[in-house]
Motif scaffolding. Structure first.
Motif, PDB file in Angstrom:
ATOM      1  N   GLY A   1      17.155  -3.103  52.323  1.00  0.00           N
ATOM      2  CA  GLY A   1      16.885  -4.119  53.342  1.00  0.00           C
ATOM      3  C   GLY A   1      18.013  -5.134  53.411  1.00  0.00           C
ATOM      4  O   GLY A   1      18.441  -5.559  54.493  1.00  0.00           O
ATOM      5  N   ASN A   2      18.526  -5.498  52.259  1.00  0.00           N
ATOM      6  CA  ASN A   2      19.650  -6.434  52.184  1.00  0.00           C
ATOM      7  C   ASN A   2      20.908  -5.822  52.803  1.00  0.00           C
ATOM      8  O   ASN A   2      21.663  -6.497  53.513  1.00  0.00           O
ATOM      9  N   THR A   3      21.136  -4.539  52.540  1.00  0.00           N
ATOM     10  CA  THR A   3      22.315  -3.849  53.083  1.00  0.00           C
ATOM     11  C   THR A   3      22.291  -3.821  54.603  1.00  0.00           C
ATOM     12  O   THR A   3      23.292  -4.120  55.272  1.00  0.00           O
ATOM     13  N   VAL A   4      21.136  -3.477  55.177  1.00  0.00           N
ATOM     14  CA  VAL A   4      21.010  -3.394  56.640  1.00  0.00           C
ATOM     15  C   VAL A   4      21.236  -4.761  57.270  1.00  0.00           C
ATOM     16  O   VAL A   4      22.047  -4.918  58.199  1.00  0.00           O
ATOM     17  N   ALA A   5      20.532  -5.775  56.773  1.00  0.00           N
ATOM     18  CA  ALA A   5      20.634  -7.110  57.362  1.00  0.00           C
ATOM     19  C   ALA A   5      22.038  -7.677  57.224  1.00  0.00           C
ATOM     20  O   ALA A   5      22.562  -8.321  58.144  1.00  0.00           O
ATOM     21  N   GLY A   6      22.652  -7.450  56.083  1.00  0.00           N
ATOM     22  CA  GLY A   6      24.009  -7.947  55.861  1.00  0.00           C
ATOM     23  C   GLY A   6      25.012  -7.300  56.785  1.00  0.00           C
ATOM     24  O   GLY A   6      25.898  -7.978  57.331  1.00  0.00           O
ATOM     25  N   ALA A   7      24.887  -5.990  56.985  1.00  0.00           N
ATOM     26  CA  ALA A   7      25.819  -5.272  57.853  1.00  0.00           C
ATOM     27  C   ALA A   7      25.678  -5.724  59.303  1.00  0.00           C
ATOM     28  O   ALA A   7      26.679  -5.917  60.005  1.00  0.00           O
ATOM     29  N   VAL A   8      24.456  -5.910  59.768  1.00  0.00           N
ATOM     30  CA  VAL A   8      24.225  -6.342  61.148  1.00  0.00           C
ATOM     31  C   VAL A   8      24.733  -7.766  61.360  1.00  0.00           C
ATOM     32  O   VAL A   8      25.359  -8.078  62.380  1.00  0.00           O
ATOM     33  N   GLN A   9      24.492  -8.635  60.400  1.00  0.00           N
ATOM     34  CA  GLN A   9      24.952 -10.015  60.516  1.00  0.00           C
ATOM     35  C   GLN A   9      26.481 -10.089  60.515  1.00  0.00           C
ATOM     36  O   GLN A   9      27.082 -10.835  61.298  1.00  0.00           O
ATOM     37  N   GLU A  10      27.104  -9.294  59.650  1.00  0.00           N
ATOM     38  CA  GLU A  10      28.562  -9.328  59.527  1.00  0.00           C
ATOM     39  C   GLU A  10      29.251  -8.798  60.783  1.00  0.00           C
ATOM     40  O   GLU A  10      30.250  -9.353  61.236  1.00  0.00           O
ATOM     41  N   SER A  11      28.713  -7.716  61.343  1.00  0.00           N
ATOM     42  CA  SER A  11      29.381  -7.071  62.470  1.00  0.00           C
ATOM     43  C   SER A  11      28.963  -7.608  63.832  1.00  0.00           C
ATOM     44  O   SER A  11      29.778  -7.692  64.753  1.00  0.00           O
TER      45      SER A  11
END
Length: 477
Positions: free
Chosen positions: A169-179
């Motif tokens: 869940g952290n990986t998905v949210a972090g990737a979307v926020q970053e990109s």
């Protein structure tokens, strides 16, 4: 809390720290030799599953291909992108060679453990099955080892069902926020809705989701790598030479030389393909197949796809680019892979990689959720407990997405997976003779001209089998 962290830290040191990886390697080599290189013997048959030929199967049951896609969706994750990059950074190009080697022996381990999962699977009375290490411990080793099955189930639930889902869940949210600049809250809500829709439909809906997600994410990522190879085709011989020479210390790209290459390659390969850890057999048991070895072969193919194909894609993207610098300690693996892609294709490719990471992570979430559910089913038959677990997992996924620091609470995940692997390896060693009896039955039928061997439970009356799960009336011919 500090005492708990210290306790689990000791467990982690006793398992992953120094003992478990060598044991997994030795065990894989043992199974490869004692089985007569079974993964090579049946390599051509692995590709048969891609045809998706289900004309002789119960249409309501899960096919071998469906179970393959679910397991590939779980195996393939952020580690195939970030983990491989870190392994190359710390171990040099030679780490890739040792990833290939551990995948080769891991294919044998996966075949044996998933064959056993099929042998001891149980029917739910309709067209669905459950099984896995907890079942082959109970039914294969007997009631006196029931406590070992409970330990396995608790570790599976804690590590995959709870801890790893928070990290995904952290990986998905972090990737979307970053990109894309999307706040974590919105990503967390969307992820919960999508995950809930899939997992509340059970293994059949999970399989349908995997049937869409896995081919898209795998073929898309492989296509990027193939294109990078074509654009740099003249550099491929040099890269292959660097991989081999670095693997044996002839070209020491990093401090530690050959030792660093072996350590990083084996660690990344084992974490990625999960062979011997006891997770994939839970999915392997769900398929309706004619013979247990058929699904064992299919799951062996899953290891090949994960490590030989997907991990290699990341490796070539990095090693053919101009970003990778040997011994650059501390670099973020995702950053290295992203920058390498950009060096090949331009800035648009970073968004393609983000999309791939999202698919990888989401497929892992639904896979991990099923593993947690199967673990709960091994502890209690209460349907209410299963539903409660699904709700709890959705909450954990949301928490991991919106509060990234909260994932530190799940410090027990890796140590619990270490215990999980130890328990599974003990069971596999004790049940290896049984697995070989089943493999030899498959071989015998092939030698006698049977194109598609069928498992006859009457030939194994000394085993505690679920006869309903092996009712040949499920087949039309």
């Amino acid at each position: 809390m500090e005492n708990l962290e210290t306790f689990f830290g000791v467990i982690n040191d006793l398992t992953w720290g120094w003992s478990l990886i060598p044991i997994l390697v030795v065990f894989g080599v043992f199974m490869t030799l004692m089985s007569g290189f079974v993964q090579i013997e049946f390599f051509k048959r692995m590709f048969r599953v891609l045809s998706g030929d289900n004309q002789n199967q119960d249409p309501n049951a899960l096919s071998a291909r469906a179970a393959l896609l679910v397991s590939v969706g779980g195996r393939v994750g952020g580690g195939n992108i970030a983990g491989v990059a870190v392994a190359i950074t710390l171990g040099g190009p030679g780490a890739v060679f040792w990833m290939w080697m551990i995948a080769l022996v891991g294919m044998a381990t996966a075949l044996i453990e998933c064959t056993l999962a099929q042998v001891y699977k149980q029917s739910d009375g309709s067209s669905a099955f459950r099984g896995g290490p907890a079942d082959y411990i109970r039914r294969g080793l007997g009631a006196r080892y029931g406590w070992l099955a409970v330990i396995y189930a608790i570790c599976l639930l804690a590590s995959f069902g709870l801890g790893f889902n928070a990290f995904q869940g952290n990986t998905v949210a972090g990737a979307v926020q970053e990109s894309f600049g999307v706040p974590r809250l919105y990503t967390g809500l969307a992820l919960v809705v999508l995950t809930g829709f899939v997992v509340f439909g059970g293994i059949k809906r999970i399989a349908k989701a995997a049937d869409v997600i896995v081919p898209v994410m795998a073929l898309g990522y492989i296509s990027l790598a193939v294109l990078a190879i074509i654009l740099n085709i003249t550099e491929v011989p040099r890269v292959l030479g660097d991989i081999v020479s670095s693997a044996f210390g002839f070209n020491e790209a990093v401090a530690g030389g050959m030792g660093a290459a072996i350590a990083q390659g084996l660690r990344r390969g084992l974490f990625s393909n999960e062979a011997g850890l006891g997770s994939a057999p839970n999915v392997a048991a769900t398929a309706l197949v004619r013979h247990p070895v058929s699904q064992g072969i299919t799951q062996s193919f899953s290891v090949f796809i994960d490590t030989i194909l997907i991990c290699s894609c990341t490796a070539f993207i990095i090693l053919l680019g101009d970003v990778y610098v040997p011994s650059a300690e501390g670099i973020d693996g995702v950053v290295l892979t992203t920058q390498s892609l950009v060096s090949h294709f331009g800035t648009w490719s970073q968004y393609a990689l983000t999309f791939a990471i999202l698919l990888f992570a989401f497929s892992s979430v639904i896979y991990n959720t099923y593993l947690g559910e199967n673990a709960m089913a091994a502890i209690t038959k209460s349907k209410e407990a299963i539903i409660g677990l699904r709700v709890a997992i959705l909450g954990i996924v949301f928490l991991g997405a919106v509060a990234p620091n909260a994932t530190s609470v799940f410090f027990f995940s890796d140590p619990m997976m270490g215990i999980l692997a130890v328990v599974n390896l003990v069971a596999l060693m004790m049940l290896f003779p049984t697995a070989m009896r089943v493999v030899d039955d498959f071989r015998k039928q092939l030698r006698n001209g049977v194109e598609r061997p069928v498992f006859n439970p009457d030939d194994f009356q000394d085993l505690n089998l679920d006869r309903e799960a092996w009712d040949t009336k499920r087949w039309n011919d």
